[in-house]
Design a protein around this motif. Structure first.
Motif, PDB file in Angstrom:
ATOM      1  N   HIS A  74     -13.101  16.965  24.646  1.00 52.73           N
ATOM      2  CA  HIS A  74     -14.023  16.837  25.777  1.00 52.73           C
ATOM      3  C   HIS A  74     -13.305  17.152  27.086  1.00 52.73           C
ATOM      4  O   HIS A  74     -13.791  17.925  27.916  1.00 52.73           O
ATOM      5  N   ALA A  75     -12.120  16.572  27.266  1.00 55.04           N
ATOM      6  CA  ALA A  75     -11.361  16.822  28.490  1.00 55.04           C
ATOM      7  C   ALA A  75     -10.936  18.284  28.593  1.00 55.04           C
ATOM      8  O   ALA A  75     -11.019  18.897  29.666  1.00 55.04           O
ATOM      9  N   ALA A  76     -10.493  18.867  27.476  1.00 53.57           N
ATOM     10  CA  ALA A  76     -10.023  20.255  27.506  1.00 53.57           C
ATOM     11  C   ALA A  76     -11.145  21.220  27.848  1.00 53.57           C
ATOM     12  O   ALA A  76     -10.947  22.189  28.595  1.00 53.57           O
ATOM     13  N   LEU A  77     -12.333  20.975  27.312  1.00 49.62           N
ATOM     14  CA  LEU A  77     -13.447  21.888  27.531  1.00 49.62           C
ATOM     15  C   LEU A  77     -13.952  21.873  28.963  1.00 49.62           C
ATOM     16  O   LEU A  77     -14.560  22.843  29.424  1.00 49.62           O
ATOM     17  N   TYR A  78     -13.680  20.775  29.671  1.00 48.91           N
ATOM     18  CA  TYR A  78     -14.253  20.635  31.008  1.00 48.91           C
ATOM     19  C   TYR A  78     -13.154  20.452  32.056  1.00 48.91           C
ATOM     20  O   TYR A  78     -13.144  19.522  32.832  1.00 48.91           O
ATOM     21  N   SER A  79     -12.196  21.392  31.988  1.00 49.89           N
ATOM     22  CA  SER A  79     -11.225  21.626  33.072  1.00 49.89           C
ATOM     23  C   SER A  79     -10.254  20.477  33.296  1.00 49.89           C
ATOM     24  O   SER A  79      -9.759  20.288  34.404  1.00 49.89           O
ATOM     25  N   ARG A  80      -9.930  19.730  32.227  1.00 49.97           N
ATOM     26  CA  ARG A  80      -8.916  18.696  32.365  1.00 49.97           C
ATOM     27  C   ARG A  80      -7.899  18.820  31.230  1.00 49.97           C
ATOM     28  O   ARG A  80      -7.688  17.873  30.460  1.00 49.97           O
ATOM     29  N   PRO A  81      -7.255  19.991  31.092  1.00 48.37           N
ATOM     30  CA  PRO A  81      -6.334  20.170  29.962  1.00 48.37           C
ATOM     31  C   PRO A  81      -5.148  19.215  29.984  1.00 48.37           C
ATOM     32  O   PRO A  81      -4.668  18.810  28.922  1.00 48.37           O
ATOM     33  N   ALA A  82      -4.647  18.841  31.165  1.00 47.07           N
ATOM     34  CA  ALA A  82      -3.514  17.913  31.217  1.00 47.07           C
ATOM     35  C   ALA A  82      -3.916  16.552  30.650  1.00 47.07           C
ATOM     36  O   ALA A  82      -3.159  15.926  29.898  1.00 47.07           O
ATOM     37  N   THR A  83      -5.112  16.093  31.013  1.00 48.83           N
ATOM     38  CA  THR A  83      -5.622  14.838  30.451  1.00 48.83           C
ATOM     39  C   THR A  83      -5.774  14.967  28.944  1.00 48.83           C
ATOM     40  O   THR A  83      -5.442  14.042  28.185  1.00 48.83           O
ATOM     41  N   ALA A  84      -6.271  16.095  28.493  1.00 52.11           N
ATOM     42  CA  ALA A  84      -6.445  16.320  27.056  1.00 52.11           C
ATOM     43  C   ALA A  84      -5.116  16.222  26.328  1.00 52.11           C
ATOM     44  O   ALA A  84      -5.025  15.601  25.257  1.00 52.11           O
ATOM     45  N   LEU A  85      -4.081  16.803  26.880  1.00 53.45           N
ATOM     46  CA  LEU A  85      -2.776  16.780  26.213  1.00 53.45           C
ATOM     47  C   LEU A  85      -2.205  15.377  26.170  1.00 53.45           C
ATOM     48  O   LEU A  85      -1.545  14.993  25.192  1.00 53.45           O
ATOM     49  N   ASP A  86      -2.456  14.572  27.204  1.00 51.53           N
ATOM     50  CA  ASP A  86      -2.035  13.167  27.155  1.00 51.53           C
ATOM     51  C   ASP A  86      -2.744  12.432  26.017  1.00 51.53           C
ATOM     52  O   ASP A  86      -2.136  11.623  25.299  1.00 51.53           O
ATOM     53  N   MET A  87      -4.028  12.708  25.853  1.00 55.79           N
ATOM     54  CA  MET A  87      -4.784  12.055  24.780  1.00 55.79           C
ATOM     55  C   MET A  87      -4.285  12.500  23.409  1.00 55.79           C
ATOM     56  O   MET A  87      -4.261  11.705  22.455  1.00 55.79           O
ATOM     57  N   ILE A  88      -3.887  13.763  23.301  1.00 51.10           N
ATOM     58  CA  ILE A  88      -3.366  14.258  22.027  1.00 51.10           C
ATOM     59  C   ILE A  88      -2.116  13.484  21.625  1.00 51.10           C
ATOM     60  O   ILE A  88      -1.910  13.164  20.451  1.00 51.10           O
ATOM     61  N   GLN A  89      -1.279  13.173  22.599  1.00 51.64           N
ATOM     62  CA  GLN A  89      -0.085  12.393  22.281  1.00 51.64           C
ATOM     63  C   GLN A  89      -0.462  11.032  21.708  1.00 51.64           C
ATOM     64  O   GLN A  89       0.192  10.520  20.796  1.00 51.64           O
ATOM     65  N   GLY A  90      -1.533  10.443  22.227  1.00 45.99           N
ATOM     66  CA  GLY A  90      -2.020   9.190  21.660  1.00 45.99           C
ATOM     67  C   GLY A  90      -2.545   9.382  20.251  1.00 45.99           C
ATOM     68  O   GLY A  90      -2.316   8.548  19.365  1.00 45.99           O
ATOM     69  N   ALA A  91      -3.239  10.493  20.024  1.00 47.37           N
ATOM     70  CA  ALA A  91      -3.793  10.758  18.696  1.00 47.37           C
ATOM     71  C   ALA A  91      -2.696  11.004  17.667  1.00 47.37           C
ATOM     72  O   ALA A  91      -2.893  10.764  16.472  1.00 47.37           O
ATOM     73  N   LEU A  92      -1.554  11.497  18.106  1.00 47.98           N
ATOM     74  CA  LEU A  92      -0.448  11.786  17.194  1.00 47.98           C
ATOM     75  C   LEU A  92       0.616  10.693  17.216  1.00 47.98           C
ATOM     76  O   LEU A  92       1.680  10.853  16.613  1.00 47.98           O
ATOM     77  N   GLY A  93       0.314   9.577  17.879  1.00 52.23           N
ATOM     78  CA  GLY A  93       1.281   8.500  18.025  1.00 52.23           C
ATOM     79  C   GLY A  93       1.493   7.710  16.754  1.00 52.23           C
ATOM     80  O   GLY A  93       0.852   7.939  15.726  1.00 52.23           O
ATOM     81  N   PRO A  94       2.405   6.727  16.806  1.00 47.53           N
ATOM     82  CA  PRO A  94       2.762   5.960  15.597  1.00 47.53           C
ATOM     83  C   PRO A  94       1.610   5.164  15.006  1.00 47.53           C
ATOM     84  O   PRO A  94       1.603   4.889  13.815  1.00 47.53           O
ATOM     85  N   ALA A  95       0.618   4.814  15.838  1.00 47.81           N
ATOM     86  CA  ALA A  95      -0.501   4.018  15.318  1.00 47.81           C
ATOM     87  C   ALA A  95      -1.354   4.809  14.334  1.00 47.81           C
ATOM     88  O   ALA A  95      -2.125   4.232  13.573  1.00 47.81           O
ATOM     89  N   THR A  96      -1.226   6.133  14.332  1.00 52.46           N
ATOM     90  CA  THR A  96      -2.068   6.952  13.458  1.00 52.46           C
ATOM     91  C   THR A  96      -1.234   7.746  12.445  1.00 52.46           C
ATOM     92  O   THR A  96      -1.700   8.746  11.910  1.00 52.46           O
ATOM     93  N   HIS A  97      -0.006   7.275  12.147  1.00 50.65           N
ATOM     94  CA  HIS A  97       0.851   8.065  11.264  1.00 50.65           C
ATOM     95  C   HIS A  97       0.363   8.064   9.818  1.00 50.65           C
ATOM     96  O   HIS A  97       0.866   8.826   8.995  1.00 50.65           O
ATOM     97  N   HIS A  98      -0.634   7.244   9.502  1.00 44.75           N
ATOM     98  CA  HIS A  98      -1.202   7.266   8.161  1.00 44.75           C
ATOM     99  C   HIS A  98      -2.453   8.148   8.080  1.00 44.75           C
ATOM    100  O   HIS A  98      -3.134   8.160   7.053  1.00 44.75           O
ATOM    101  N   ALA A  99      -2.752   8.856   9.128  1.00 48.30           N
ATOM    102  CA  ALA A  99      -3.937   9.725   9.115  1.00 48.30           C
ATOM    103  C   ALA A  99      -3.764  10.846   8.091  1.00 48.30           C
ATOM    104  O   ALA A  99      -2.642  11.263   7.777  1.00 48.30           O
ATOM    105  N   SER A 100      -4.890  11.345   7.596  1.00 43.42           N
ATOM    106  CA  SER A 100      -4.850  12.409   6.594  1.00 43.42           C
ATOM    107  C   SER A 100      -4.365  13.720   7.215  1.00 43.42           C
ATOM    108  O   SER A 100      -4.416  13.921   8.441  1.00 43.42           O
ATOM    109  N   THR A 101      -3.902  14.602   6.358  1.00 50.26           N
ATOM    110  CA  THR A 101      -3.422  15.910   6.817  1.00 50.26           C
ATOM    111  C   THR A 101      -4.524  16.673   7.541  1.00 50.26           C
ATOM    112  O   THR A 101      -4.273  17.346   8.552  1.00 50.26           O
ATOM    113  N   ARG A 102      -5.772  16.565   7.056  1.00 47.47           N
ATOM    114  CA  ARG A 102      -6.875  17.282   7.687  1.00 47.47           C
ATOM    115  C   ARG A 102      -7.158  16.745   9.085  1.00 47.47           C
ATOM    116  O   ARG A 102      -7.452  17.508  10.017  1.00 47.47           O
TER     117      ARG A 102
END
Length: 365
Positions: free
Chosen positions: A173-201
């Motif tokens: 949502h952030a990336a599509l509407y001119s906030r790519p820096a915010t989007a990249l910060d959120m991606i770091q949260g999505a790839l953080g240790p709290a989600t290391h059990h997420a599926s490969t997909r």
């Protein structure tokens, strides 16, 4: 992972009191009207009614497995309707009704722990779908509120895939509407240790969103690295190795996003090459996505100086998107319209602009 307080619907949503959960009946008229008698109505058993309560006094109010299964089927029908008809369609708009009038009231009744987690996961998906429908129709503040609710319920479900997917959707949502820096910060949260059990997909989807954010920030090198990572993860994903709501992420879908990534980076040749790999996507199932990709490709042809091919593909995009209620999709076509400005006055261009104006109900200045 820190688990929030037991999500009985009262802490997060104070307007829903315990008594209202027990006494308020779901508004079936609204929901079935939104379903338009189609797949969503069929997903709910007994002509749109959740199963009746069991007769035994000890189990009278216990949430039954059939009720959870009905909500799963209804959420799947909403996803399919959104993809085919857009976020403004009755099918997509039903997500909020399902969440507030069908799913949340179940927290006022006894729930075994396993079923409680499953219901939390359903609430997360319905809130995410409601947020996506809001995003797709240009209601961005509402989208953020729904995504916040989705993240709350995903964490309550203790579901790494749902947490990762919601965070990645928020980043998109952030990336599509001119906030790519915010989007990249959120991606770091999505790839953080709290989600290391997420599926490969789920991780593949997150890397794909990361690539889109880098492309919107005009960082071609980082976009390429993230896209290659997404492709490797998708190659490694086992069939059935993730939740059903991630089944849409196939190699043709990744190719469709890659075409847009390279369009954003100004690489028309790569855009068209990825588009060729995405053509396996079925327009009758992924209607909005296919129509938007064709608008992207038409823009790439125009940038490459091929006006005739740009208009031909643009017409195909309108053919498909005239069936879809999506402001986001219309914005993709309007980007092409803007690129055609220097060519106005040519009969072929004016014919295309007339179609956009009348068949997509979109003002063309």
């Amino acid at each position: 992972m820190n688990r929030p307080n037991r999500p009985n619907g009262l802490n997060q949503f104070p307007h829903l009191s315990r008594s209202s959960h027990l006494n308020r009946r779901p508004n079936r008229r609204i929901l079935l009207s939104a379903a338009s008698g189609g797949a969503l109505a069929a997903a709910l058993p007994l002509h749109g009614r959740l199963p009746e309560q069991p007769a035994g006094p000890s189990d009278r109010h216990r949430v039954r497995r059939e009720e959870i299964a009905a909500l799963h089927r209804a959420a799947a029908a909403v996803r399919q309707g959104d993809s085919r008809y857009g976020g403004g369609s009755a099918q997509a708009q039903a997500a909020g009704h399902l969440l507030d009038q069908w799913a949340l009231p179940l927290f006022g009744r006894p729930l075994p722990p396993t079923r409680e987690h499953e219901l939390c996961a359903i609430c997360a998906e319905l809130a995410r779908l409601a947020g996506w429908a809001a995003l797709d129709t240009g209601r961005h503040a509402a989208a953020r509120r729904h995504f916040d609710r989705a993240l709350y319920w995903a964490r309550a479900a203790e579901d790494p895939d749902a947490i990762t997917y919601v965070l990645a959707t928020m980043a998109l949502h952030a990336a599509l509407y001119s906030r790519p820096a915010t989007a990249l910060d959120m991606i770091q949260g999505a790839l953080g240790p709290a989600t290391h059990h997420a599926s490969t997909r789920a991780l593949a989807f997150t890397r794909l969103v990361e690539a889109r954010a880098h492309a919107r920030a005009s960082d071609g090198r980082s976009a390429g690295i993230a896209l290659a990572s997404a492709e490797r993860l998708l190659d490694a994903a086992r069939p059935g190795g993730g939740p059903e709501w991630l089944d849409f992420l196939t190699h043709p879908r990744l190719a469709a996003d890659a075409a847009e990534i390279h369009r954003d980076l100004g690489d028309s040749r790569a855009c068209l090459a990825w588009h060729a790999q995405a053509e396996a996507m079925a327009p009758n199932a992924f209607t909005r996505s296919v129509g938007m990709r064709l608008a992207v490709v038409a823009t790439a042809h125009l940038k490459a100086g091929d006006l005739e091919q740009s208009l031909a593909v643009g017409h195909r995009s309108v053919d498909i998107l005239c069936q879809v209620d999506s402001r986001r999709a219309r914005d993709y076509v309007l980007r092409l319209v803007h690129g055609l400005t220097p060519h106005r006055g040519l009969r072929a261009v004016d014919t295309f602009l007339s179609r956009v104006r009348h068949e997509l109900n979109t003002p063309v200045a």
